[in-house]
Scaffold this motif. Sequence first.
Motif, PDB file in Angstrom:
ATOM      1  N   VAL A 137      37.661  -7.881   5.979  1.00  0.00           N
ATOM      2  CA  VAL A 137      37.206  -7.521   7.884  1.00  0.00           C
ATOM      3  C   VAL A 137      37.932  -7.977   8.300  1.00  0.00           C
ATOM      4  O   VAL A 137      38.907  -7.530   8.830  1.00  0.00           O
ATOM      5  N   ASN A 138      39.144  -9.566   8.155  1.00  0.00           N
ATOM      6  CA  ASN A 138      40.422  -9.594   8.205  1.00  0.00           C
ATOM      7  C   ASN A 138      41.378  -8.457   7.667  1.00  0.00           C
ATOM      8  O   ASN A 138      42.100  -8.206   9.456  1.00  0.00           O
ATOM      9  N   THR A 173      35.253 -11.566   3.728  1.00  0.00           N
ATOM     10  CA  THR A 173      36.014 -11.978   5.155  1.00  0.00           C
ATOM     11  C   THR A 173      37.792 -11.630   4.954  1.00  0.00           C
ATOM     12  O   THR A 173      38.017 -11.003   6.346  1.00  0.00           O
ATOM     13  N   ALA A 219      40.035 -12.296  14.893  1.00  0.00           N
ATOM     14  CA  ALA A 219      39.730 -12.997  12.784  1.00  0.00           C
ATOM     15  C   ALA A 219      38.769 -13.300  13.335  1.00  0.00           C
ATOM     16  O   ALA A 219      38.169 -13.922  13.495  1.00  0.00           O
ATOM     17  N   ALA A 220      38.779 -12.935  11.290  1.00  0.00           N
ATOM     18  CA  ALA A 220      37.065 -14.069  10.952  1.00  0.00           C
ATOM     19  C   ALA A 220      37.591 -14.933  10.680  1.00  0.00           C
ATOM     20  O   ALA A 220      38.910 -15.045   9.498  1.00  0.00           O
ATOM     21  N   ALA A 244      28.875 -15.754   6.151  1.00  0.00           N
ATOM     22  CA  ALA A 244      29.052 -14.752   4.403  1.00  0.00           C
ATOM     23  C   ALA A 244      28.592 -15.658   3.149  1.00  0.00           C
ATOM     24  O   ALA A 244      27.640 -14.402   1.760  1.00  0.00           O
ATOM     25  N   THR A 298      34.015 -19.248   9.918  1.00  0.00           N
ATOM     26  CA  THR A 298      32.559 -19.927  10.818  1.00  0.00           C
ATOM     27  C   THR A 298      32.310 -18.479   9.727  1.00  0.00           C
ATOM     28  O   THR A 298      30.671 -17.980   9.683  1.00  0.00           O
ATOM     29  N   PHE A 299      33.221 -17.344  10.475  1.00  0.00           N
ATOM     30  CA  PHE A 299      32.662 -15.881   9.805  1.00  0.00           C
ATOM     31  C   PHE A 299      32.028 -15.632   8.134  1.00  0.00           C
ATOM     32  O   PHE A 299      31.312 -15.609   7.347  1.00  0.00           O
ATOM     33  N   TRP A 300      33.083 -17.168   6.915  1.00  0.00           N
ATOM     34  CA  TRP A 300      33.365 -16.861   5.855  1.00  0.00           C
ATOM     35  C   TRP A 300      31.706 -18.074   4.940  1.00  0.00           C
ATOM     36  O   TRP A 300      31.583 -17.440   4.138  1.00  0.00           O
ATOM     37  N   PHE A 332      37.281  -9.857  18.960  1.00  0.00           N
ATOM     38  CA  PHE A 332      37.487 -10.340  18.149  1.00  0.00           C
ATOM     39  C   PHE A 332      38.690 -10.302  17.708  1.00  0.00           C
ATOM     40  O   PHE A 332      38.550  -9.263  16.279  1.00  0.00           O
ATOM     41  N   LEU A 371      40.656  -5.678  10.834  1.00  0.00           N
ATOM     42  CA  LEU A 371      41.062  -5.887  11.983  1.00  0.00           C
ATOM     43  C   LEU A 371      41.969  -6.109  13.057  1.00  0.00           C
ATOM     44  O   LEU A 371      43.136  -5.889  13.584  1.00  0.00           O
TER      45      LEU A 371
END
Length: 84
Positions: free
Chosen positions: A64-65, A61, A11-12, A20, A15-17, A9, A68
């Motif tokens: 999280v990025n 986001t 990057a967020a 959230a 879709t992740f945004w 994985f 990562l």
Amino acid sequence: MVKKQSGRFDAAGWTFWLIAFGVSLAPCIYGVMQVVRDKTSVFVIVFFGALGAGAAAAVITWLVNSALQFVRARERKLQKKSHR
């Protein structure tokens, strides 16, 4: 020919945004309902709740990025040390 994707994985993204945003939408609308007057339009409440949820999703986001990227940089640094 299609490359086989790894299970990493990187990057967020959007879709992740969106996930959230969906998760934070109801709490943000509830928070706006607690702050505004009784005669405030439902549209205004939902609009400002959506703005707050969008901002909250953006911050989540971003965090999280950042995490990562930190983990990836640490792995690269350890990989360089092991090749010496």
